[in-house]
Design a protein around this motif. Structure first.
Motif, PDB file in Angstrom:
ATOM      1  N   MET A 200      15.921  73.492  29.718  1.00  0.00           N
ATOM      2  CA  MET A 200      16.347  72.307  28.976  1.00  0.00           C
ATOM      3  C   MET A 200      15.525  71.098  29.408  1.00  0.00           C
ATOM      4  N   ASP A 201      15.197  70.274  28.452  1.00  0.00           N
ATOM      5  CA  ASP A 201      14.448  69.061  28.740  1.00  0.00           C
ATOM      6  C   ASP A 201      15.368  68.073  29.456  1.00  0.00           C
ATOM      7  N   PRO A 202      14.989  67.600  30.649  1.00  0.00           N
ATOM      8  CA  PRO A 202      15.838  66.630  31.348  1.00  0.00           C
ATOM      9  C   PRO A 202      15.929  65.284  30.652  1.00  0.00           C
ATOM     10  N   VAL A 203      15.037  65.053  29.678  1.00  0.00           N
ATOM     11  CA  VAL A 203      15.054  63.808  28.915  1.00  0.00           C
ATOM     12  C   VAL A 203      15.905  64.009  27.670  1.00  0.00           C
ATOM     13  N   ALA A 204      16.941  63.210  27.521  1.00  0.00           N
ATOM     14  CA  ALA A 204      17.848  63.340  26.379  1.00  0.00           C
ATOM     15  C   ALA A 204      17.298  62.665  25.137  1.00  0.00           C
ATOM     16  N   VAL A 205      16.785  61.432  25.310  1.00  0.00           N
ATOM     17  CA  VAL A 205      16.326  60.638  24.176  1.00  0.00           C
ATOM     18  C   VAL A 205      15.070  59.871  24.589  1.00  0.00           C
TER      19      VAL A 205
ATOM     20  N   GLU B  76      25.352  81.913  29.060  1.00  0.00           N
ATOM     21  CA  GLU B  76      23.900  82.095  28.978  1.00  0.00           C
ATOM     22  C   GLU B  76      23.125  80.805  29.218  1.00  0.00           C
ATOM     23  N   PHE B  77      23.638  79.666  28.707  1.00  0.00           N
ATOM     24  CA  PHE B  77      22.878  78.424  28.855  1.00  0.00           C
ATOM     25  C   PHE B  77      22.763  77.996  30.318  1.00  0.00           C
ATOM     26  N   ILE B  78      23.760  78.348  31.138  1.00  0.00           N
ATOM     27  CA  ILE B  78      23.674  78.040  32.567  1.00  0.00           C
ATOM     28  C   ILE B  78      22.725  79.012  33.248  1.00  0.00           C
ATOM     29  N   ARG B  79      22.802  80.297  32.881  1.00  0.00           N
ATOM     30  CA  ARG B  79      21.911  81.289  33.476  1.00  0.00           C
ATOM     31  C   ARG B  79      20.446  80.912  33.242  1.00  0.00           C
TER      32      ARG B  79
ATOM     33  N   PRO C 211      24.229  78.520  41.517  1.00  0.00           N
ATOM     34  CA  PRO C 211      24.521  77.222  40.860  1.00  0.00           C
ATOM     35  C   PRO C 211      25.501  76.384  41.669  1.00  0.00           C
ATOM     36  N   THR C 212      25.050  75.882  42.797  1.00  0.00           N
ATOM     37  CA  THR C 212      25.952  75.114  43.662  1.00  0.00           C
ATOM     38  C   THR C 212      26.442  73.839  42.983  1.00  0.00           C
ATOM     39  N   PHE C 213      25.645  73.310  42.058  1.00  0.00           N
ATOM     40  CA  PHE C 213      26.103  72.128  41.323  1.00  0.00           C
ATOM     41  C   PHE C 213      27.402  72.451  40.572  1.00  0.00           C
ATOM     42  N   LEU C 214      27.473  73.656  40.020  1.00  0.00           N
ATOM     43  CA  LEU C 214      28.645  74.081  39.250  1.00  0.00           C
ATOM     44  C   LEU C 214      29.849  74.276  40.165  1.00  0.00           C
TER      45      LEU C 214
ATOM     46  N   ALA D 215      20.350  79.656  47.094  1.00  0.00           N
ATOM     47  CA  ALA D 215      19.371  80.726  47.285  1.00  0.00           C
ATOM     48  C   ALA D 215      19.254  81.600  46.044  1.00  0.00           C
ATOM     49  N   SER D 216      18.225  82.426  46.042  1.00  0.00           N
ATOM     50  CA  SER D 216      17.999  83.353  44.936  1.00  0.00           C
ATOM     51  C   SER D 216      19.099  84.413  44.890  1.00  0.00           C
ATOM     52  N   VAL D 217      19.475  84.807  43.687  1.00  0.00           N
ATOM     53  CA  VAL D 217      20.456  85.875  43.482  1.00  0.00           C
ATOM     54  C   VAL D 217      19.909  86.832  42.424  1.00  0.00           C
ATOM     55  N   SER D 218      20.436  88.044  42.402  1.00  0.00           N
ATOM     56  CA  SER D 218      19.911  89.058  41.486  1.00  0.00           C
ATOM     57  C   SER D 218      20.276  88.765  40.039  1.00  0.00           C
ATOM     58  N   ASN D 219      21.468  88.208  39.811  1.00  0.00           N
ATOM     59  CA  ASN D 219      21.874  87.882  38.445  1.00  0.00           C
ATOM     60  C   ASN D 219      23.005  86.861  38.474  1.00  0.00           C
ATOM     61  N   LEU D 220      23.260  86.290  37.303  1.00  0.00           N
ATOM     62  CA  LEU D 220      24.360  85.333  37.120  1.00  0.00           C
ATOM     63  C   LEU D 220      25.156  85.735  35.884  1.00  0.00           C
ATOM     64  N   ASP D 221      25.456  87.015  35.791  1.00  0.00           N
ATOM     65  CA  ASP D 221      26.095  87.549  34.590  1.00  0.00           C
ATOM     66  C   ASP D 221      27.490  86.979  34.337  1.00  0.00           C
ATOM     67  N   TYR D 222      28.098  86.426  35.351  1.00  0.00           N
ATOM     68  CA  TYR D 222      29.438  85.864  35.199  1.00  0.00           C
ATOM     69  C   TYR D 222      29.433  84.476  34.574  1.00  0.00           C
ATOM     70  N   LEU D 223      28.241  83.936  34.305  1.00  0.00           N
ATOM     71  CA  LEU D 223      28.127  82.586  33.767  1.00  0.00           C
ATOM     72  C   LEU D 223      27.652  82.611  32.318  1.00  0.00           C
TER      73      LEU D 223
END
Length: 257
Positions: free
Chosen positions: A1-6, A152-155, A167-170, A142-150
Motif C-alpha cells: 500500500m502506498d503510504p501517501v493517501a493524497v 489478506e490486506f494485512i498479510r 504484525p506487532t502494530f496489530l 521477526a519473520s514468520v512462515s505465514n500469517l494465514d490467520y489474518l
C-alpha cells in the motif's frame, strides 16, 4: 500500500498522519463527553490538546533522536526531517504529562480528575494511531512462515524484505482497544474505582502490553540490553502499582458516575 493517501502537487498527506489525526479527534470527542462528570469544561479539553499536541510531537521527536543519536550526529539537519519518520510515543506521553501539570495548575483543575478523563481517550487514540505503522510498514517483528490467520490486506502489507513479519502494530492496537473497552466498563461500576485509578489502570494495562509486544519487535531503540520502551513500561507499571496500593490506604473519593 502506498503510504501517501493524497497528493496535491508537491504536498503529500500520508496515511500515518490521517491515523494520528483521526485518533486525536476521537480522543477529544470522548474526553469532552466525559469531562462534565468531573466538573471539567469541554473547552478545557480542547485547549489542552491545542497546546499539548504540537509539543508532544516535538517531545516524541526529541526522544527518538536522543536514543538514535548515531543516525543524526553526522547530519544535524536531518533531525528536522520528521517526515522521514522517527517519533516515539513515550516521548510524546512524557511531554504531554509535563504540559498537563502546568495546565491543570493554571486552570485550577484537580490533576487526577483530568487524567482520569483523558486516559481512556489516549488509549483509543493509540489503538488507531498504530495503524499508521501498518501503512508505513514499520513497528513489526521477526519473520514468520505465514500469517494465514489474518485478512489478506494485512498479510500483503506485512510481507517485507522477502518474508512475512510479525504484525506487532496489530497486537498493540488490539491490546489498547480491548483495554479501552474494559476501562469504560469498569468506570461505570459504582464504588469500584477511586479517583486516579483509571489513570493507574491505563499505566498498568498499557505498560504490560507494551513491554511484551515491544520484545517482539526488531526495530526498537535499545538501552542496556533491553528496548528503551521496555524499561519505561516496567517503570510505569511499578510506579502505578505503588501509587495504587498507597492511595488505597488513603481517604480517596470514588470515581463519580
Amino acid at each position: 500500500m502506498d503510504p501517501v493517501a493524497v497528493k496535491f502537487g508537491p504536498l503529500e498527506i500520508r496515511w500515518y498522519a490521517l491515523c494520528i489525526i483521526t485518533g486525536l479527534i476521537l480522543a477529544v470527542f470522548l474526553a469532552s463527553k466525559e469531562a462534565p462528570r468531573k466538573k471539567i469544561l469541554s473547552d478545557d479539553i480542547v485547549d489542552f490538546i491545542l497546546i499539548a499536541f504540537p509539543l508532544a510531537i516535538l517531545g516524541a521527536r526529541i526522544y527518538y533522536v536522543a536514543f538514535s543519536w548515531d543516525l543524526y550526529k553526522d547530519n544535524l539537519l536531518s533531525i528536522f526531517a520528521i517526515w522521514e519518520g522517527g517519533i516515539a510515543i513515550y516521548g510524546g506521553l512524557l511531554t504531554g504529562f509535563l504540559v498537563l501539570i502546568f495546565f491543570t495548575r493554571h486552570r485550577f483543575i484537580e490533576i487526577w480528575d483530568f487524567l482520569d478523563v483523558v486516559a481512556p481517550s489516549v488509549m483509543i487514540a493509540q489503538a488507531i494511531g498504530r495503524w499508521g505503522n501498518f501503512f508505513n510498514q514499520e513497528a513489526y517483528g521477526a519473520s514468520v512462515s505465514n500469517l494465514d490467520y489474518l485478512p489478506e490486506f494485512i498479510r500483503k502489507q506485512m510481507y517485507i524484505d522477502g518474508s512475512y513479519r510479525t504484525p506487532t502494530f496489530l497486537y498493540e492496537s488490539l491490546w489498547n482497544l480491548f483495554g479501552f473497552v474494559l476501562i469504560c466498563v469498569l468506570r461505570r461500576r459504582k464504588k469500584l474505582l477511586k479517583q486516579g485509578e483509571i489513570t493507574l489502570f491505563y499505566l498498568v494495562w498499557y505498560g504490560v502490553g507494551r513491554f511484551v509486544i515491544e520484545g517482539m519487535r526488531t526495530d526498537s531503540l535499545m538501552f542496556l540490553g533491553l528496548r528503551v520502551s521496555q524499561w519505561l513500561s516496567a517503570l510505569f507499571v511499578l510506579l502505578a502499582l505503588i501509587l495504587f496500593f498507597y492511595r488505597r490506604r488513603k481517604d480517596i473519593p470514588y470515581y463519580q458516575i
